[in-house]
Scaffold this active site. Structure first.
Site, PDB file in Angstrom:
ATOM      1  N   ASP A 154       0.919  -1.172  -0.057  1.00  0.00           N
ATOM      2  CA  ASP A 154       0.116  -0.287   0.041  1.00  0.00           C
ATOM      3  C   ASP A 154       0.745   1.304   0.020  1.00  0.00           C
ATOM      4  O   ASP A 154       2.090   1.088   0.164  1.00  0.00           O
ATOM      5  CB  ASP A 154      -0.865  -0.105   1.083  1.00  0.00           C
ATOM      6  N   SER A 155       0.326   2.465  -0.200  1.00  0.00           N
ATOM      7  CA  SER A 155       0.896   3.765  -0.211  1.00  0.00           C
ATOM      8  C   SER A 155       1.418   3.916   1.438  1.00  0.00           C
ATOM      9  O   SER A 155       2.325   4.879   1.291  1.00  0.00           O
ATOM     10  CB  SER A 155       0.133   4.782  -0.783  1.00  0.00           C
TER      11      SER A 155
ATOM     12  N   GLU B 283      -6.043   9.506   9.332  1.00  0.00           N
ATOM     13  CA  GLU B 283      -4.654   9.426   9.953  1.00  0.00           C
ATOM     14  C   GLU B 283      -4.558  10.283  10.942  1.00  0.00           C
ATOM     15  O   GLU B 283      -3.487   9.995  12.179  1.00  0.00           O
ATOM     16  CB  GLU B 283      -3.694   9.765   8.670  1.00  0.00           C
TER      17      GLU B 283
ATOM     18  N   HIS C  92      -8.430   3.645   3.227  1.00  0.00           N
ATOM     19  CA  HIS C  92      -8.710   4.198   4.665  1.00  0.00           C
ATOM     20  C   HIS C  92     -10.135   4.199   5.030  1.00  0.00           C
ATOM     21  O   HIS C  92     -10.501   4.418   6.227  1.00  0.00           O
ATOM     22  CB  HIS C  92      -8.281   5.533   4.998  1.00  0.00           C
TER      23      HIS C  92
ATOM     24  N   CYS D 120     -11.203   2.946  -1.006  1.00  0.00           N
ATOM     25  CA  CYS D 120     -10.051   3.498  -0.696  1.00  0.00           C
ATOM     26  C   CYS D 120      -9.513   2.779   0.762  1.00  0.00           C
ATOM     27  O   CYS D 120     -10.365   2.417   1.532  1.00  0.00           O
ATOM     28  CB  CYS D 120      -9.801   5.245  -0.199  1.00  0.00           C
TER      29      CYS D 120
ATOM     30  N   CYS E 269      -3.383  -0.948  -2.113  1.00  0.00           N
ATOM     31  CA  CYS E 269      -4.076   0.566  -2.200  1.00  0.00           C
ATOM     32  C   CYS E 269      -4.788   0.421  -3.473  1.00  0.00           C
ATOM     33  O   CYS E 269      -4.530   0.121  -4.748  1.00  0.00           O
ATOM     34  CB  CYS E 269      -2.399   1.212  -2.939  1.00  0.00           C
TER      35      CYS E 269
HETATM   36  N1  DGL Z   1      -3.922   3.771   0.014  1.00  0.00           N
HETATM   37  C1  DGL Z   1      -4.573   4.914  -0.744  1.00  0.00           C
HETATM   38  C2  DGL Z   1      -5.778   4.408  -1.503  1.00  0.00           C
HETATM   39  O1  DGL Z   1      -6.299   3.377  -1.257  1.00  0.00           O
HETATM   40  C3  DGL Z   1      -5.022   5.992   0.041  1.00  0.00           C
HETATM   41  C4  DGL Z   1      -3.687   6.892   0.719  1.00  0.00           C
HETATM   42  C5  DGL Z   1      -3.058   7.834  -0.534  1.00  0.00           C
HETATM   43  O2  DGL Z   1      -3.553   8.516  -1.271  1.00  0.00           O
HETATM   44  O3  DGL Z   1      -1.971   7.418  -0.704  1.00  0.00           O
HETATM   45  O4  DGL Z   1      -6.184   4.926  -2.575  1.00  0.00           O
END
Ligand code: DGL
Length: 262
Positions: free
Chosen positions: A6-7, A148, A182, A180, A69
């Site tokens: 993931d990011s 976050e 989150h 997403c 992600c």
């Molecule tokens: N992990 C990213 C997503 O699911 C969200 C956080 C980011 O923008 O890096 O799109």
């Protein structure tokens, strides 16, 4: 090993599902905390980062990869599948399948980062699947920082959620895809603001179900997958906040190791 990237650490929502649905296999996780967010970056940059993330996991012994992600799934999945020799699972396809299965009035809402929504992937693929679908998409760039900062229950967050979701509510959607990593962490408030009758699709649960089915159909790979509870968690930067969020989101202690990608 099952590789998941993931990011950042939002992808732990997918790890949690793997631990729940496929508890025997060893996991190797990479969260690109030094370069997060991906959601506001260009497709070229996200693709470059996603290839590096996946390659790192393969170098650590990942035998299959889940792209947790959404942004990377939306813009880089095809490139990853073309370039890498291990099976790649992304979160968009299972989310689409589930949304099509549960919608009753064919009125779908999709929420995600700016990059995911701008990619147009949901709009394209859902329309291909069913021309009669009514689709409403909405980028919600403020949700990631709010999660976050652990502001999920604050009145300000409720106001922002209402603002983002009101147009979807007006269109009387019956299903909403949380596109997403989150968003499952603020599921309660999203449900409250969109209305109790709207079904929420959580792609984390769907992608892991898809991996489980794939493993059943590919016993040669399933038998080779490393088993055990010695999961590895790598991130490209560590702060106290990263440690705390990782522990909170996974609901268990996590030992993070730092690995910077260039
Ligand atoms: N992990 C990213 C997503 O699911 C969200 C956080 C980011 O923008 O890096 O799109």
């Amino acid at each position: 090993m099952i590789g998941i990237f993931d990011s950042g650490i939002g992808g732990l929502t997918v790890v949690k599902e793997v631990l729940r649905q496929l508890p025997n296999y060893q996991i190797v996780y990479f969260g690109d905390t030094a370069r997060t967010p991906y959601g506001s970056k260009s497709p070229e940059t996200v693709t470059k980062y996603a290839l590096q993330d996946a390659q790192f996991l393969i170098d650590q012994g990942a035998q299959i990869i889940i792209v947790a992600c959404h942004t990377a799934s939306a813009v880089a999945a095809e490139e990853l599948k073309k370039r890498l020799a291990v099976p790649i699972f992304e979160v968009v396809s299972p989310a689409i399948r589930k949304a099509l299965a549960v919608t009753t009035k064919k009125r779908l809402g999709i929420i995600g980062t700016s990059a995911t929504i701008a990619s147009g992937i949901y709009q394209r693929r859902l329309k291909e699947a069913d021309r009669e679908l009514e689709l409403i998409t909405q980028a919600c760039p403020l949700f990631v920082p709010l999660v976050e900062e652990r502001w999920v229950k604050k009145p300000e967050t409720k106001m922002i959620a209402r603002r983002y979701l009101y147009p979807l509510k007006l269109k009387q959607i019956d299903t909403l895809v949380l596109a997403c990593t989150h968003y499952p962490l603020m599921r309660e408030i999203i449900q409250q603001k969109i209305g109790q009758r709207v079904k929420l699709v959580d792609p984390a649960a769907e992608v892991v179900q898809e991996v489980g089915q794939y493993l059943k159909q590919h016993p040669e790979l399933e038998q080779k997958l490393t088993r055990g509870q010695e999961h590895k968690f790598y991130v490209s930067d560590i702060t106290d906040k990263t440690r705390q969020s990782a522990k909170d989101w996974l609901e268990r202690p996590v030992r993070l190791e730092k690995h910077l990608l260039e």
